[in-house]
Design a protein around this motif. Structure first.
Motif, PDB file in Angstrom:
ATOM      1  N   ALA A  95     -14.327 -21.390   4.118  1.00  0.00           N
ATOM      2  CA  ALA A  95     -14.391 -21.674   5.556  1.00  0.00           C
ATOM      3  C   ALA A  95     -15.521 -22.632   5.904  1.00  0.00           C
ATOM      4  CB  ALA A  95     -14.540 -20.365   6.338  1.00  0.00           C
ATOM      5  N   ASP A  96     -16.660 -22.472   5.252  1.00  0.00           N
ATOM      6  CA  ASP A  96     -17.812 -23.308   5.606  1.00  0.00           C
ATOM      7  C   ASP A  96     -17.897 -24.595   4.797  1.00  0.00           C
ATOM      8  OD1 ASP A  96     -18.442 -21.935   3.262  1.00  0.00           O
ATOM      9  OD2 ASP A  96     -20.591 -21.876   3.716  1.00  0.00           O
ATOM     10  N   THR A  97     -16.981 -24.782   3.850  1.00  0.00           N
ATOM     11  CA  THR A  97     -16.994 -26.029   3.071  1.00  0.00           C
ATOM     12  C   THR A  97     -15.746 -26.878   3.342  1.00  0.00           C
ATOM     13  OG1 THR A  97     -15.935 -24.971   1.148  1.00  0.00           O
ATOM     14  CG2 THR A  97     -18.349 -24.967   1.225  1.00  0.00           C
ATOM     15  N   THR A  98     -14.869 -26.391   4.215  1.00  0.00           N
ATOM     16  CA  THR A  98     -13.666 -27.139   4.586  1.00  0.00           C
ATOM     17  C   THR A  98     -13.968 -27.985   5.815  1.00  0.00           C
ATOM     18  OG1 THR A  98     -12.187 -25.428   3.711  1.00  0.00           O
ATOM     19  CG2 THR A  98     -11.266 -26.943   5.346  1.00  0.00           C
ATOM     20  N   SER A  99     -13.824 -29.285   5.683  1.00  0.00           N
ATOM     21  CA  SER A  99     -14.104 -30.171   6.806  1.00  0.00           C
ATOM     22  C   SER A  99     -13.010 -30.050   7.862  1.00  0.00           C
ATOM     23  CB  SER A  99     -14.193 -31.621   6.325  1.00  0.00           C
ATOM     24  OG  SER A  99     -12.917 -32.090   5.918  1.00  0.00           O
ATOM     25  N   ARG A 148      -9.518 -21.095  -1.172  1.00  0.00           N
ATOM     26  CA  ARG A 148      -8.241 -21.597  -0.662  1.00  0.00           C
ATOM     27  C   ARG A 148      -8.093 -21.260   0.826  1.00  0.00           C
ATOM     28  NH1 ARG A 148      -8.871 -23.195  -5.061  1.00  0.00           N
ATOM     29  NH2 ARG A 148      -7.335 -23.513  -6.738  1.00  0.00           N
ATOM     30  N   PHE A 149      -9.173 -21.389   1.576  1.00  0.00           N
ATOM     31  CA  PHE A 149      -9.198 -20.972   2.977  1.00  0.00           C
ATOM     32  C   PHE A 149      -8.106 -21.637   3.806  1.00  0.00           C
ATOM     33  CE2 PHE A 149     -10.719 -21.964   7.306  1.00  0.00           C
ATOM     34  CZ  PHE A 149     -10.746 -20.676   7.829  1.00  0.00           C
ATOM     35  N   ALA A 150      -8.099 -22.968   3.858  1.00  0.00           N
ATOM     36  CA  ALA A 150      -7.141 -23.681   4.709  1.00  0.00           C
ATOM     37  C   ALA A 150      -5.718 -23.512   4.197  1.00  0.00           C
ATOM     38  CB  ALA A 150      -7.506 -25.163   4.785  1.00  0.00           C
ATOM     39  N   TYR A 151      -5.536 -23.577   2.906  1.00  0.00           N
ATOM     40  CA  TYR A 151      -4.200 -23.421   2.327  1.00  0.00           C
ATOM     41  C   TYR A 151      -3.637 -22.037   2.621  1.00  0.00           C
ATOM     42  CZ  TYR A 151      -0.493 -23.188  -1.167  1.00  0.00           C
ATOM     43  OH  TYR A 151       0.728 -23.028  -1.800  1.00  0.00           O
TER      44      TYR A 151
END
Length: 254
Positions: A95-99, A148-151
């Motif tokens: 969550a904190d590394t996904t732009s 794999r937060f966004a996925y």
């Protein structure tokens, strides 16, 4: 069994991987396949493969995240009996590394892309007496997978859309299910490993393969076979379900 003669199928992301295997299998079973893919070259190649095997297919180069473009393509097709929402992208990150840019891209393709096809095709199916929709979700929608937060977010949305569509269109004779594959060996996987783990390709491939208790990744043909069953008349009593095709990943991992 599983005869699709006289059926018209739309397969998004049909230019490679699971989509390619699905389109080829559908055509082999008698369906006329419309392949929607961002790559005109890959789509045309699959059409050629299908034609060489005696099947019928048409390729449309289109971005599933572009609603106007999808509407135009679907309007040109006419009758549609089957929709396979397969097009999608992956992403590595928490969550904190996904732009914001990457989050929006995953959402635009994996979620809005599915919505765009549903929005355009459901009215066509309703007017023609019904149809079948199969969405590609993932085990990431069911269990926590690291980085794999966004996925995972996007595939959870696909599951929710599947349930909503299945419930909302019972009276229109439209069935909607989804499948949740674990890791499947596709050219996408090879490229993904090469891009994110340069120099460690063999090690990472083996690690990802062994994460399934069965000891290997799935094949695109195995996934396509389940998709065929869920889109054929033999599964006419099934709607609103998600099927795990995962080599035991969800139930057997300790």
């Amino acid at each position: 069994m599983f005869n699709l003669s006289g059926k018209v199928a739309v397969v998004t992301g049909g230019g490679s991987g699971i989509g390619r295997a699905t389109a080829k299998l559908f055509a082999k079973q008698g369906a006329k396949c419309h392949i929607l893919d961002l790559s005109a070259e890959q789509g045309a190649h699959v059409v050629g493969e299908i034609a060489a095997e005696g099947g019928v297919a048409i390729s449309h180069a289109v971005d599933v995240s572009n609603q106007a473009a999808i509407n135009e393509v679907i309007a040109s097709i006419g009758k549609i009996d089957i929709l396979v929402n397969n097009a999608g992208v992956a992403h590595v990150g928490k969550a904190d590394t996904t732009s914001e840019e990457d989050f929006d891209r995953v959402f635009r393709i994996n979620v809005k892309g599915v919505y765009n096809c549903l929005h355009a095709i459901i009215p066509v199916m309703s007017q023609n007496g019904g149809g079948v929709i199969l969405n590609l979700s993932s085990i990431g929608a069911v269990v926590g997978i690291a980085d794999r937060f966004a996925y995972s977010m996007s595939k959870g949305a696909v599951q929710a859309m599947t349930l909503s569509v299945a419930r909302d269109y019972l009276a229109e004779n439209i069935r909607c299910n989804c499948i949740c594959p674990a890791r499947v060996h596709t050219p996408f996987v090879d490229g993904f490993i090469a891009k994110n783990y340069p120099g460690q390709e063999k090690e990472i491939f083996e690690k990802l393969s062994k994460s399934q208790p069965i000891g290997r990744m799935g094949t695109v043909d195995e996934i396509a076979t389940l998709i065929l069953y869920l889109c054929a008349d033999e599964s006419s009593f099934i709607t609103g379900c998600d099927y795990h095709i995962d080599g035991g990943f969800i139930k057997l991992n300790n």
